[in-house]
Design a protein around this motif. Sequence first.
Motif, PDB file in Angstrom:
ATOM      1  N   SER B  31       0.903  -1.125   0.188  1.00 37.25           N
ATOM      2  CA  SER B  31       0.067   0.014  -0.150  1.00 37.25           C
ATOM      3  C   SER B  31       0.828   1.472  -0.028  1.00 37.25           C
ATOM      4  O   SER B  31       1.680   1.450   0.840  1.00 37.25           O
ATOM      5  CB  SER B  31      -0.905   0.028   1.140  1.00 37.25           C
ATOM      6  OG  SER B  31      -1.710   1.268   1.330  1.00 37.25           O
ATOM      7  N   TYR B  32       0.746   2.029  -0.869  1.00 36.84           N
ATOM      8  CA  TYR B  32       1.508   3.201  -1.301  1.00 36.84           C
ATOM      9  C   TYR B  32       0.891   4.059  -2.093  1.00 36.84           C
ATOM     10  O   TYR B  32       0.088   3.904  -2.923  1.00 36.84           O
ATOM     11  CB  TYR B  32       2.996   2.883  -1.696  1.00 36.84           C
ATOM     12  CG  TYR B  32       2.764   2.137  -2.939  1.00 36.84           C
ATOM     13  CD1 TYR B  32       2.925   0.698  -2.832  1.00 36.84           C
ATOM     14  CD2 TYR B  32       2.990   2.691  -4.179  1.00 36.84           C
ATOM     15  CE1 TYR B  32       3.076  -0.161  -3.732  1.00 36.84           C
ATOM     16  CE2 TYR B  32       2.984   1.859  -5.201  1.00 36.84           C
ATOM     17  CZ  TYR B  32       3.116   0.676  -5.133  1.00 36.84           C
ATOM     18  OH  TYR B  32       2.930  -0.486  -6.102  1.00 36.84           O
ATOM     19  N   GLY B  33       1.405   5.463  -1.915  1.00 40.98           N
ATOM     20  CA  GLY B  33       0.914   6.488  -3.234  1.00 40.98           C
ATOM     21  C   GLY B  33       1.994   6.903  -3.754  1.00 40.98           C
ATOM     22  O   GLY B  33       3.182   7.193  -3.317  1.00 40.98           O
ATOM     23  N   PHE B  35       3.121  10.381  -6.435  1.00 45.20           N
ATOM     24  CA  PHE B  35       2.734  11.676  -6.799  1.00 45.20           C
ATOM     25  C   PHE B  35       3.898  12.181  -7.636  1.00 45.20           C
ATOM     26  O   PHE B  35       5.201  12.004  -7.869  1.00 45.20           O
ATOM     27  CB  PHE B  35       3.121  12.649  -5.470  1.00 45.20           C
ATOM     28  CG  PHE B  35       2.098  12.061  -4.160  1.00 45.20           C
ATOM     29  CD1 PHE B  35       2.519  11.190  -3.399  1.00 45.20           C
ATOM     30  CD2 PHE B  35       1.039  12.667  -3.757  1.00 45.20           C
ATOM     31  CE1 PHE B  35       1.931  10.533  -2.351  1.00 45.20           C
ATOM     32  CE2 PHE B  35       0.289  12.296  -2.833  1.00 45.20           C
ATOM     33  CZ  PHE B  35       0.723  11.366  -2.032  1.00 45.20           C
ATOM     34  N   TYR B  50      -1.984  12.357  -8.538  1.00 43.36           N
ATOM     35  CA  TYR B  50      -1.610  11.402  -7.372  1.00 43.36           C
ATOM     36  C   TYR B  50      -2.198  10.132  -8.071  1.00 43.36           C
ATOM     37  O   TYR B  50      -3.189  10.000  -8.640  1.00 43.36           O
ATOM     38  CB  TYR B  50      -2.431  11.570  -6.052  1.00 43.36           C
ATOM     39  CG  TYR B  50      -2.742  10.253  -5.458  1.00 43.36           C
ATOM     40  CD1 TYR B  50      -3.680   9.607  -5.234  1.00 43.36           C
ATOM     41  CD2 TYR B  50      -1.606  10.080  -4.379  1.00 43.36           C
ATOM     42  CE1 TYR B  50      -3.989   8.441  -4.449  1.00 43.36           C
ATOM     43  CE2 TYR B  50      -1.710   9.059  -3.539  1.00 43.36           C
ATOM     44  CZ  TYR B  50      -2.994   8.296  -3.606  1.00 43.36           C
ATOM     45  OH  TYR B  50      -2.950   7.086  -2.671  1.00 43.36           O
ATOM     46  N   ARG B  95       4.960   7.606  -1.192  1.00 43.54           N
ATOM     47  CA  ARG B  95       4.938   7.536   0.180  1.00 43.54           C
ATOM     48  C   ARG B  95       3.955   6.281   0.549  1.00 43.54           C
ATOM     49  O   ARG B  95       3.161   5.995  -0.075  1.00 43.54           O
ATOM     50  CB  ARG B  95       3.938   8.855   0.612  1.00 43.54           C
ATOM     51  CG  ARG B  95       3.601   8.733   2.120  1.00 43.54           C
ATOM     52  CD  ARG B  95       2.870   9.879   2.498  1.00 43.54           C
ATOM     53  NE  ARG B  95       2.462  10.229   3.743  1.00 43.54           N
ATOM     54  CZ  ARG B  95       1.962  11.290   4.250  1.00 43.54           C
ATOM     55  NH1 ARG B  95       1.612  12.399   3.373  1.00 43.54           N
ATOM     56  NH2 ARG B  95       2.031  11.622   5.369  1.00 43.54           N
ATOM     57  N   ARG B  96       4.847   5.500   1.620  1.00 43.49           N
ATOM     58  CA  ARG B  96       4.044   4.359   1.874  1.00 43.49           C
ATOM     59  C   ARG B  96       2.841   4.600   2.758  1.00 43.49           C
ATOM     60  O   ARG B  96       2.857   5.612   3.557  1.00 43.49           O
ATOM     61  CB  ARG B  96       5.287   3.274   2.532  1.00 43.49           C
ATOM     62  CG  ARG B  96       6.034   2.869   1.755  1.00 43.49           C
ATOM     63  CD  ARG B  96       7.094   2.067   2.543  1.00 43.49           C
ATOM     64  NE  ARG B  96       8.177   3.169   3.222  1.00 43.49           N
ATOM     65  CZ  ARG B  96       8.582   2.624   4.503  1.00 43.49           C
ATOM     66  NH1 ARG B  96       8.606   1.249   4.761  1.00 43.49           N
ATOM     67  NH2 ARG B  96       9.411   3.317   5.232  1.00 43.49           N
ATOM     68  N   ASN B  97       2.115   3.633   2.866  1.00 41.41           N
ATOM     69  CA  ASN B  97       0.707   4.172   3.682  1.00 41.41           C
ATOM     70  C   ASN B  97       1.245   4.156   5.251  1.00 41.41           C
ATOM     71  O   ASN B  97       2.167   3.233   5.720  1.00 41.41           O
ATOM     72  CB  ASN B  97      -0.342   2.999   3.651  1.00 41.41           C
ATOM     73  CG  ASN B  97      -1.696   3.356   3.656  1.00 41.41           C
ATOM     74  OD1 ASN B  97      -1.946   4.518   3.843  1.00 41.41           O
ATOM     75  ND2 ASN B  97      -2.648   2.618   4.080  1.00 41.41           N
ATOM     76  N   TYR B  98       0.694   4.952   6.000  1.00 44.55           N
ATOM     77  CA  TYR B  98       0.906   5.146   7.400  1.00 44.55           C
ATOM     78  C   TYR B  98       2.450   5.566   7.453  1.00 44.55           C
ATOM     79  O   TYR B  98       3.009   4.991   8.543  1.00 44.55           O
ATOM     80  CB  TYR B  98       0.355   3.800   8.204  1.00 44.55           C
ATOM     81  CG  TYR B  98      -0.902   3.808   8.038  1.00 44.55           C
ATOM     82  CD1 TYR B  98      -1.457   2.761   7.249  1.00 44.55           C
ATOM     83  CD2 TYR B  98      -1.928   4.571   8.600  1.00 44.55           C
ATOM     84  CE1 TYR B  98      -2.829   2.579   7.121  1.00 44.55           C
ATOM     85  CE2 TYR B  98      -3.317   4.590   8.260  1.00 44.55           C
ATOM     86  CZ  TYR B  98      -3.747   3.357   7.679  1.00 44.55           C
ATOM     87  OH  TYR B  98      -5.085   3.510   7.376  1.00 44.55           O
ATOM     88  N   ASN B  99       2.969   6.014   6.730  1.00 44.35           N
ATOM     89  CA  ASN B  99       4.531   6.427   6.769  1.00 44.35           C
ATOM     90  C   ASN B  99       4.449   7.848   6.456  1.00 44.35           C
ATOM     91  O   ASN B  99       4.387   8.302   5.276  1.00 44.35           O
ATOM     92  CB  ASN B  99       5.203   5.658   6.033  1.00 44.35           C
ATOM     93  CG  ASN B  99       6.913   5.726   6.131  1.00 44.35           C
ATOM     94  OD1 ASN B  99       7.262   6.756   6.024  1.00 44.35           O
ATOM     95  ND2 ASN B  99       7.430   4.916   6.734  1.00 44.35           N
ATOM     96  N   ASN B 100       5.260   8.809   7.181  1.00 45.26           N
ATOM     97  CA  ASN B 100       5.322  10.271   6.834  1.00 45.26           C
ATOM     98  C   ASN B 100       6.441  10.502   6.118  1.00 45.26           C
ATOM     99  O   ASN B 100       6.604  11.515   5.579  1.00 45.26           O
ATOM    100  CB  ASN B 100       5.200  10.964   8.247  1.00 45.26           C
ATOM    101  CG  ASN B 100       3.868  11.304   8.498  1.00 45.26           C
ATOM    102  OD1 ASN B 100       3.017  11.917   7.950  1.00 45.26           O
ATOM    103  ND2 ASN B 100       3.266  10.609   9.904  1.00 45.26           N
ATOM    104  N   MET B 102       8.089  10.537   2.931  1.00 50.00           N
ATOM    105  CA  MET B 102       7.834  10.615   1.423  1.00 50.00           C
ATOM    106  C   MET B 102       9.163  10.759   0.690  1.00 50.00           C
ATOM    107  O   MET B 102       9.922  11.859   1.201  1.00 50.00           O
ATOM    108  CB  MET B 102       6.920  11.660   0.997  1.00 50.00           C
ATOM    109  CG  MET B 102       6.632  11.673  -0.603  1.00 50.00           C
ATOM    110  SD  MET B 102       4.811  12.363  -0.882  1.00 50.00           S
ATOM    111  CE  MET B 102       5.322  14.105  -1.005  1.00 50.00           C
ATOM    112  N   ARG B 103       9.425   9.914  -0.127  1.00 47.27           N
ATOM    113  CA  ARG B 103      10.809   9.912  -0.975  1.00 47.27           C
ATOM    114  C   ARG B 103      10.628  10.436  -2.426  1.00 47.27           C
ATOM    115  O   ARG B 103       9.693  10.123  -3.062  1.00 47.27           O
ATOM    116  CB  ARG B 103      11.265   8.533  -0.874  1.00 47.27           C
ATOM    117  CG  ARG B 103      11.657   7.978   0.220  1.00 47.27           C
ATOM    118  CD  ARG B 103      12.744   8.673   0.943  1.00 47.27           C
ATOM    119  NE  ARG B 103      13.049   8.199   2.411  1.00 47.27           N
ATOM    120  CZ  ARG B 103      13.973   7.581   2.816  1.00 47.27           C
ATOM    121  NH1 ARG B 103      14.770   6.966   1.889  1.00 47.27           N
ATOM    122  NH2 ARG B 103      14.226   7.190   3.917  1.00 47.27           N
TER     123      ARG B 103
END
Lengths: 116, 114
Positions: B31-33, B35, B50, B95-100, B102-103
């Motif tokens: 699970s990730y987003g 951008f 996104y 950005r992985r889910n539940y992780n602040n 962002m790379r």
Amino acid sequence: NAGVTQTPKFQVLKTGQSMTLQCAQDMNHNSMYWYRQDPGMGLRLIYYSASEGTTDKGEVPNGYNVSRLNKREFSLRLESAAPSQTSVYFCASSAMTSGVSTDTQYFGPGTRLTVL
Amino acid sequence: AQKITQTQPGMFVQEKEAVTLDCTYDTSDPSYGLFWYKQPSSGEMIFLIYQGSYDQQNATEGRYSLNFQKARKSANLVISASQLGDSAMYFCAMRRNYNNDMRFGAGTRLTVKP
């Protein structure tokens, strides 16, 4: 709405001097972030705050401190500036607290810092 | 660790043509987003589009679309009908889910020629 604002826009420091970069957002966002951008490396996360009263380290926290003053404001402090901290610094904010991957970050205009 | 790779340091495109900016990523999280941001010469970072890892369809926002190929771990940005104002640096981020944390990738500089 101003979105995310940063002060100052430009700053020149001498090695060993200290300074604080200010960031404010008017979008009622919960999370705020500080990034640095160096040539050829994209943005790297320094610190973030998922909610008022909490802060956590990112990828490159050494040499920096942060304060989440209230929900709107998040400051970044360099206690003893070094030439390696010459960079462009961006503040960002996002709506959520839990770091959900859909949570879009919105950026301020940046601060260009030079340390001599 | 998550890693974002943009292999094109610079790209040129003729005005009114389409262009694809490449982005590959590496994560073991399901699970990730993803951008894309635009950075014009004035320096600000502008959010463009996104894509969520579980989204079935490719994201579109006006002239921007994201060609998401999950099995290949690629998330290429397609800009249709390029305009002179599209000249800028473009950054892919994940950005992985539940992780602040962002790379970001290193970016691609796009130049639109008249």
